[in-house]
Design an enzyme around this catalytic site. Sequence first.
Site, mmCIF file in Angstrom:
data_model
loop_
_atom_site.group_PDB
_atom_site.id
_atom_site.type_symbol
_atom_site.label_atom_id
_atom_site.label_comp_id
_atom_site.label_asym_id
_atom_site.label_seq_id
_atom_site.Cartn_x
_atom_site.Cartn_y
_atom_site.Cartn_z
ATOM 1 N N HIS A 154 -0.060 2.923 10.639
ATOM 2 C CA HIS A 154 -0.877 2.923 11.854
ATOM 3 C C HIS A 154 -1.212 1.505 12.324
ATOM 4 O O HIS A 154 -2.020 1.326 13.232
ATOM 5 C CB HIS A 154 -2.169 3.704 11.644
ATOM 6 C CG HIS A 154 -1.951 5.189 11.545
ATOM 7 N ND1 HIS A 154 -1.367 5.905 12.565
ATOM 8 C CD2 HIS A 154 -2.234 6.075 10.555
ATOM 9 C CE1 HIS A 154 -1.300 7.182 12.195
ATOM 10 N NE2 HIS A 154 -1.807 7.306 10.988
ATOM 11 N N HIS A 206 -5.322 10.884 4.249
ATOM 12 C CA HIS A 206 -5.123 12.322 4.057
ATOM 13 C C HIS A 206 -5.435 12.705 2.608
ATOM 14 O O HIS A 206 -5.901 13.804 2.328
ATOM 15 C CB HIS A 206 -3.676 12.726 4.365
ATOM 16 C CG HIS A 206 -3.312 12.600 5.811
ATOM 17 N ND1 HIS A 206 -2.131 13.086 6.328
ATOM 18 C CD2 HIS A 206 -3.962 12.053 6.856
ATOM 19 C CE1 HIS A 206 -2.073 12.819 7.620
ATOM 20 N NE2 HIS A 206 -3.164 12.190 7.961
ATOM 21 N N TYR A 222 -9.465 5.493 11.587
ATOM 22 C CA TYR A 222 -9.104 6.280 10.409
ATOM 23 C C TYR A 222 -10.177 6.195 9.330
ATOM 24 O O TYR A 222 -10.348 7.119 8.538
ATOM 25 C CB TYR A 222 -7.718 5.867 9.893
ATOM 26 C CG TYR A 222 -6.646 6.517 10.742
ATOM 27 C CD1 TYR A 222 -6.262 7.828 10.505
ATOM 28 C CD2 TYR A 222 -6.088 5.859 11.828
ATOM 29 C CE1 TYR A 222 -5.334 8.460 11.309
ATOM 30 C CE2 TYR A 222 -5.163 6.482 12.647
ATOM 31 C CZ TYR A 222 -4.784 7.791 12.379
ATOM 32 O OH TYR A 222 -3.879 8.426 13.178
#
Lengths: 722, 722
Positions: B398, B182, B239
């Site tokens: 994750h 992020h 990701y």
Amino acid sequence: MARTNTTTTFATFNESAINQIVDYSAKQNGTGIFAHSLNQLRAETDALLQEPLDVPGQGEAGSYEHNKHKSNYELMDACAKLYLFDGSQQYRDTILSLLLAYAERYLDMPFHEQKNTNPPGRLFHQILNEHMWLCYASLAYNAIQDSLSEADQRTIEDRLFKPMIEMFTVLYGHDFDRIHNHGIWAVAAVGICAIVVGDKETVHKSIYGMAGDGETGGFLAQIAQLFSASGYYIEGPYYHRFAIRPLCFFAEAIHEHYPEVDIYNYKQQVVGRTIMALITTSNPDGTFPALNDSSRTMNIDDEGAKAAMSVYFARYGEDEKLTATVKSQGTVWLSPCSLALCKAVDAYQGEASVRWASVDLQEGDAGERGAQGFLRSKNPAKPVSQAIMAYGQHGMGHGHFDALGIILFADGHEYLREYGYGRWVNVETKFGGRYLDENKTWARQTIAHNTVTVDELCQNNFDHQLADTHFGRGHFFLTDGNIQAMSAFANEHYDGVKMQRSVLLLELDDFEQPLVLDLYKLDSDTEHQYDYAVHYKGQITNTSFDYTSSLTERKALGKANGYQHLLEKARGKTTDKTVVTWLQDQRFHSWVTSAEQGEVIFAQTGANDPSMNLRSEDCFILRQTGSKHLFAATYETHGLFDEGSERCFGAYGQVEAVTVLAHSDEASIVKVSYKAAGTLKALTVCVSNDETKDQNSSHSVSVGNETYSWTGYINTTITTEG
Amino acid sequence: MARTNTTTTFATFNESAINQIVDYSAKQNGTGIFAHSLNQLRAETDALLQEPLDVPGQGEAGSYEHNKHKSNYELMDACAKLYLFDGSQQYRDTILSLLLAYAERYLDMPFHEQKNTNPPGRLFHQILNEHMWLCYASLAYNAIQDSLSEADQRTIEDRLFKPMIEMFTVLYGHDFDRIHNHGIWAVAAVGICAIVVGDKETVHKSIYGMAGDGETGGFLAQIAQLFSASGYYIEGPYYHRFAIRPLCFFAEAIHEHYPEVDIYNYKQQVVGRTIMALITTSNPDGTFPALNDSSRTMNIDDEGAKAAMSVYFARYGEDEKLTATVKSQGTVWLSPCSLALCKAVDAYQGEASVRWASVDLQEGDAGERGAQGFLRSKNPAKPVSQAIMAYGQHGMGHGHFDALGIILFADGHEYLREYGYGRWVNVETKFGGRYLDENKTWARQTIAHNTVTVDELCQNNFDHQLADTHFGRGHFFLTDGNIQAMSAFANEHYDGVKMQRSVLLLELDDFEQPLVLDLYKLDSDTEHQYDYAVHYKGQITNTSFDYTSSLTERKALGKANGYQHLLEKARGKTTDKTVVTWLQDQRFHSWVTSAEQGEVIFAQTGANDPSMNLRSEDCFILRQTGSKHLFAATYETHGLFDEGSERCFGAYGQVEAVTVLAHSDEASIVKVSYKAAGTLKALTVCVSNDETKDQNSSHSVSVGNETYSWTGYINTTITTEG
């Protein structure tokens, strides 16, 4: 180029027709569909010819030997086509080598042990396969016959073909006249072989039957009796496409050598009718719907379907939908009779996708035994939606007990699904590829279909002889305008319970995809348990009601009639407004129903499956108790889930509720409430339930203070509610 | 043509580069990949522009509002590209209308309620989405900026962009430096916006962090710390492809406006390394393997992957495999930096299919924290077989607890399968598209992976902080010749149990498809239950042993650690020679293992799933008890089942038995007995288990009267046995 060393005429092939298609193809400079198909066959065949030839001994279904005998006739067939249309000597030599090898071994092979009702052959465990072998081998022999020495011809005919003819017409003569899909293979194989070896007596038997009357057996009796007035074949599309292959082969041979039979005009052109009936059953993706025993994957690329389209085009005239179909397939049946179709395909500039029209394929000699109904959406800007309802005959030994069952297809996939057969065809390790026990205990049972099961029993008590005497009766089949509809009765399938199902396919401006409205009416004097089944695939994404999941164990839902195979996953009480939405591939599907005091049971196949023969498939069942009852539900396809691009919208459908306003012997009146662009609307549908009424009849039904009046089978109105 | 009314220079785009690619594309007469990509975008965008624009209020994840804000930035992005490369005014006007509408509403929108650890935005429930919005909106604004009135520029910058920058750097300033996927979106969005509005101070923060040191935050710190030496991203490919998009966007902007940063050479060209690491993880079908939390469908068509390939080509030089990849994709990222790639693709005449080489993507700054190993078959005449083994880092929040897990791929499909994540991304009706509870209770658990679960526990006790301190250690990774192999240790994942897994990918002439040999060694001083799991898809077609099915009920296999989600279908005792064959799509897969005194449990997900969130998936588990134990198994892909054409062969594999001859701290010796063309052969494989040994070490192991001696990590011999 075609072979040039022709010294005699062909027995089954027309030399001039061969030259015509070869000449035509050459003029296209190899860019036409015929050349493309031939090149593809040549590439595949040349690859196979890298391996040494082998004529093995005997083996079980699915074994190496079984597969090899099958691939050998396929190889001979390929070589025959390549030799006829291309002329290269190696293909002739391959056929000759194989035929001589078979001629040397054949009579020394004992008969197989009999394993099912089909008599055993020498090469294969059942004579059906031996018929197929003979059919292709005869055609291949015929392609090279005139190039062979007298000695080779004698060897092949005396030690292979004539003994086979004798086996089929003498040893198994009692079976030769049986009217059945296997029977078409028998008469076609024997008839073609007899033409090739010049045995006119046997040709006559093959066309007119052992008795020579053209009615108790033989090709004419087969095609007169097997197909309904509409051309539909009682066992369903899967067996239809299998029967149509020898039908086309032998019809072409008869057309060529016995023009006096006038085969293509026989019985009001039954050959042409049955070809179109088969092709028009196909789903929008080209697969055949799995009505009765059937795989879910058989499709119009099957050789029988391809041959049928060529024959239709050549013998009954041009058809643009067939042109488009073959264009999108990309290859054509390699036969001289494909000339007209090849020309049309090569010249075709239209849309590749084909939209077949709605059709009800009536059953029985005069269409008196119900029908298979196919409704298809019309808007050319949107993918085809299709609703199929089975309200015709049972389908003999391959029949499923699924009267009034429906199958729904939208936007590229079947979403109200048929399980198909319980069989892993040709998989040696799954009972030799034969039908499995689970075909009877699950796949053919009523609960395995999208219909209503009464009292957890099977229709006609799973008695196929009894079921063959029963059939549905069509009430209406309406295809005008943007609201199409069909309705039928099935009153003899459960003792004391009359059933009527009406299915509407609505192409409304307010919906992105066509909406299906389903009204299933049950009528009995006594109380019963009615299980309305929805066989779906994918993931449940929401329900309007709470349910209790079987968390730590799942139990079989019942003990018999298919219920013993269902494991209960969850169960919940329904309210009047009941919604289940699921996601299959990229689309959401919502089922909305009126279901006061009902119960929804979510289940999955898998119980009582000791050899893991069943596929794991999901369904849910709306269970209600009553005597006179109407199930009313909509099926809406909506939204998008594209996981790869992570886009999703439209997870909720537009339909909010389905309300039954009235149902009686005269009519059913149902309201579908839905949202469109922020507005609440109501679609009110009136459907005639009275067999004695027709499109000119007036109806008037009072519901509370309101009176609904209309003329005809159905009436629909849309109102804005707020 | 490109727009011509340019009056000022662009902030992020290089005008000359734009003109170059437009000129190049024009010279290809519209037949090149750039024109094709632009035409496709234009068609899609023009269709969208038929609908009125809408800037709605706020909504939940998956809601109309959420989706609309997302589609609005996608629309602005599309319009920006079309305006830059095509020049049509309507695209400019669309961007302007949307930006003004947002500027008018933005500051009046309250912040969302905070729902997860991610702070809330005004448009979206989490600022990640708001960053993405800002990134695309800034780029779109930049494309039209010079055509805007001073007043419009002030409105948009003062009421939209500057407040957003302030929100991200002041209100959420504490989050701005977080090193995380992020975080790259945060610095890229803010940095690009700051370039566009001329806020140099914020640009500096975005590149060098709040502290300005280039180490504690900012883009440089992000790319320095997030990626391993090999370029692999700790959270896995799913990701990675998400982080690489802003990485490429911002790197291009920095390259253009801050050349002194020399971004493409930063930290030994980490940008280039991480791009190639991402692309080389892709499966032969272009999907990314579902390592850690991941969908099973994300693929190299993702915008991030496409941008990455263009950037690599432009900034690090030509690569034929990338050319072939983009050629087969058919479209290219619409950016001036794609010029070199477009030229290569347009000129490319080679094979469309790409075979990536075997690669071990080492983890940690110096490759000291294990690796993700990818073995790929080489024979260009056959489809790619691939074996992946996870022996690197855990992957933070994750991460899946799957050390030494393997994924096998052959002939177009993954057959030893990853479940992926427990999530229906963006499906509003599935918990708003967020991660579901089942992600923790099933998808991330050890038993959900193709590895060994010890004592029904999860590796590292499902403690991700603990797991992040542990990692695998590579033993060998051999890619020469036709026998490739990898081996690794994982000694810290279960208390008191050391594990080593060795996987060989053998391309032997005797087999149609590559054979996989799997040796999983467990070493403990005390006795444990070892569950070796095989997650498959399809139908079991045969087993070498009898099993007892759970006929009338299926029970959960356990209470925790994922076992509570498995329903037991069947169970059987194994003999030494154990075979399970299953059919997935058109191929059979056989697992053959040595398994004395073991038990095979067949199971399916579905238990304890109260909201029907889990997909229904199958597995079987070989359960054995022991302290020092070696699981030795082969995976063979064989035969064909084509139901549509009803062809089937090769239902049995060639491997007859796998026998463990010896296993110790030094080495494992295993014999694989198989049939080839009627001959029984034996493949004997010796594998070093000693971490201290290397490719030059000699080994000598006695088994009975036989002594096996070899040099190096592995040795294989094939002998004929009869």
